[in-house]
Motif scaffolding. Structure first.
Motif, short mmCIF file in Angstrom:
data_model
loop_
_atom_site.label_atom_id
_atom_site.label_comp_id
_atom_site.label_asym_id
_atom_site.label_seq_id
_atom_site.Cartn_x
_atom_site.Cartn_y
_atom_site.Cartn_z
N ASP A 156 0.84 -1.19 0.00
CA ASP A 156 0.00 0.00 0.00
C ASP A 156 0.88 1.25 0.00
O ASP A 156 2.01 1.24 0.49
N ALA A 157 0.35 2.35 -0.53
CA ALA A 157 1.13 3.57 -0.69
C ALA A 157 1.69 4.11 0.63
O ALA A 157 2.76 4.71 0.67
N ALA A 158 0.97 3.88 1.73
CA ALA A 158 1.39 4.45 3.02
C ALA A 158 2.38 3.58 3.77
O ALA A 158 2.82 3.93 4.87
N VAL A 159 2.76 2.43 3.20
CA VAL A 159 3.64 1.47 3.87
C VAL A 159 5.11 1.78 3.57
O VAL A 159 5.49 2.00 2.42
N ASN A 160 5.92 1.78 4.62
CA ASN A 160 7.37 1.96 4.49
C ASN A 160 8.06 0.70 5.00
O ASN A 160 7.75 0.20 6.08
N LYS A 161 9.01 0.19 4.22
CA LYS A 161 9.70 -1.05 4.58
C LYS A 161 11.20 -0.83 4.69
O LYS A 161 11.79 -0.11 3.89
N MET A 162 11.80 -1.44 5.70
CA MET A 162 13.24 -1.34 5.93
C MET A 162 13.82 -2.71 6.21
O MET A 162 13.29 -3.46 7.05
N TYR A 163 14.89 -3.05 5.52
CA TYR A 163 15.55 -4.34 5.73
C TYR A 163 16.44 -4.26 6.96
O TYR A 163 17.32 -3.39 7.06
N SER A 169 15.81 -21.92 11.47
CA SER A 169 15.56 -21.48 10.10
C SER A 169 16.00 -20.04 9.94
O SER A 169 15.90 -19.24 10.88
N GLU A 170 16.49 -19.71 8.75
CA GLU A 170 17.01 -18.37 8.51
C GLU A 170 15.94 -17.48 7.88
O GLU A 170 15.17 -17.92 7.03
N TYR A 171 15.92 -16.23 8.32
CA TYR A 171 14.87 -15.31 7.90
C TYR A 171 15.43 -13.95 7.51
O TYR A 171 16.41 -13.48 8.07
N HIS A 172 14.75 -13.32 6.52
CA HIS A 172 14.90 -11.89 6.29
C HIS A 172 14.04 -11.18 7.33
O HIS A 172 12.88 -11.52 7.53
N LYS A 173 14.62 -10.18 7.96
CA LYS A 173 13.90 -9.44 9.00
C LYS A 173 13.58 -8.04 8.45
O LYS A 173 14.49 -7.28 8.11
N ILE A 174 12.30 -7.72 8.37
CA ILE A 174 11.88 -6.48 7.72
C ILE A 174 10.98 -5.67 8.66
O ILE A 174 10.01 -6.18 9.22
N ARG A 175 11.32 -4.39 8.79
CA ARG A 175 10.56 -3.47 9.63
C ARG A 175 9.57 -2.70 8.77
O ARG A 175 9.91 -2.22 7.69
N VAL A 176 8.33 -2.59 9.25
CA VAL A 176 7.27 -1.92 8.49
C VAL A 176 6.66 -0.81 9.34
O VAL A 176 6.25 -1.04 10.48
N ASP A 191 -4.22 3.76 13.25
CA ASP A 191 -3.09 3.21 14.00
C ASP A 191 -1.80 3.32 13.20
O ASP A 191 -0.97 2.41 13.19
N PHE A 192 -1.62 4.46 12.52
CA PHE A 192 -0.47 4.64 11.64
C PHE A 192 0.86 4.58 12.37
O PHE A 192 1.90 4.31 11.77
N ASP A 193 0.86 4.83 13.69
CA ASP A 193 2.11 4.83 14.44
C ASP A 193 2.50 3.44 14.96
O ASP A 193 3.51 3.29 15.64
N ASP A 194 1.71 2.41 14.64
CA ASP A 194 2.11 1.04 14.97
C ASP A 194 3.36 0.67 14.16
O ASP A 194 3.55 1.14 13.04
N VAL A 195 4.20 -0.19 14.74
CA VAL A 195 5.40 -0.66 14.06
C VAL A 195 5.34 -2.18 13.97
O VAL A 195 5.09 -2.85 14.98
N PHE A 196 5.58 -2.72 12.79
CA PHE A 196 5.56 -4.16 12.57
C PHE A 196 6.95 -4.65 12.20
O PHE A 196 7.75 -3.91 11.62
N VAL A 197 7.24 -5.91 12.53
CA VAL A 197 8.42 -6.59 12.02
C VAL A 197 7.98 -7.94 11.47
O VAL A 197 7.22 -8.66 12.12
#
Length: 246
Positions: free
Chosen positions: A125-132, A141-148, A158-164
């Motif tokens: 979505d346009a409002a989503v920001n992703k950081m590796y 198991s090995e994972y890519h960890k991404i912050r949203v 709830d735009f100020d919520d932070v996801f990983v």
């Protein structure tokens, strides 16, 4: 000679920088969406039951209508959220006028259930920001960890919520999710472990073990470490039942 050495140093530095370049979070998320259903999400009707309520989602190339139906004794209550962001409540087929505060409350709860039901869909979505954040290992198991994170404009209440998200480097499936959220004057944290994977008409669905921390947490990014250290407590199970997809 010195010029030659200097040139070689620049060349090797350039090569090293290319090799050390972090993976693109957008590319990883795109692959995760693809293996989870891809374009099938764009044109779909999905229905399921969750905690004694019935949910339906109609999506058509950007347009969506998300509903939640609650049976309360002799009343049938339907909350409908459309892609314009408007929440409408019906009781026994009659439209009910809601105060703004209640409309926002119902809108948030309806959207949250539908949002989690089809993850990682909507992470573009346009409002989503992703950081590796790098690679990590969870349960061998090995994972890519991404912050949203989300922009205020278009990011919802709830735009100020932070996801990983922990996305498996081999399967590109999102096996673990953590998020922080506002809880009165404090920040709450949750960690979800996916299980019971099934594909219905090409779309991936999972249930979740939903954990909360036993102790104070300093940032959502460390929730995987707390999980492996046994510092999380099972709070509930997120189970979708009677799933239908068209």
């Amino acid at each position: 000679m010195n010029k030659t050495v200097g040139f070689l140093v620049l060349v090797f530095s350039f090569i090293a920088c290319k090799e050390d370049k972090l993976p693109d979070a957008n590319v990883i998320v795109n692959k995760s969406i693809e293996v989870s259903g891809g374009e099938r999400f764009q044109h779909s009707n999905i229905a399921f039951d969750f905690r004694d309520r019935h949910y339906e989602a109609i999506r058509d190339n950007g347009y969506f209508l998300l509903t939640r139906t609650t049976i309360n004794e002799s009343d049938t209550i339907v909350d409908a959220l459309d892609s314009q962001g408007d929440l409408t409540r019906f009781i026994n087929g009659k439209r009910i006028v809601l105060h703004d505060t209640m409309a926002l409350k119902y809108k948030s709860s309806v959207n949250a259930v539908h949002y989690f039901s089809v993850l990682p869909y909507r992470l573009n979505d346009a409002a989503v920001n992703k950081m590796y954040l790098g690679k990590t290992t969870v349960n061998d198991s090995e994972y890519h960890k991404i912050r949203v994170t989300f922009d205020k404009e278009g990011g919802g209440e709830d735009f100020d919520d932070v996801f990983v998200y922990w996305i498996n480097i081999n399967t590109y499936k999102a096996d673990y999710i953590a998020y922080s959220y506002a809880e009165t004057d404090e920040i709450g944290y949750r960690f979800r472990e996916a299980y019971n994977e099934r594909f219905i008409d090409g779309i991936r669905f999972v249930d979740y073990n939903n954990y909360k921390p036993r102790t104070n947490v300093d940032g959502v990014e460390i929730m995987d470490r707390l999980f492996q250290q046994g510092q999380l407590e099972l709070l509930s199970k997120i189970e979708l039942k009677n799933i239908l997809v068209n």
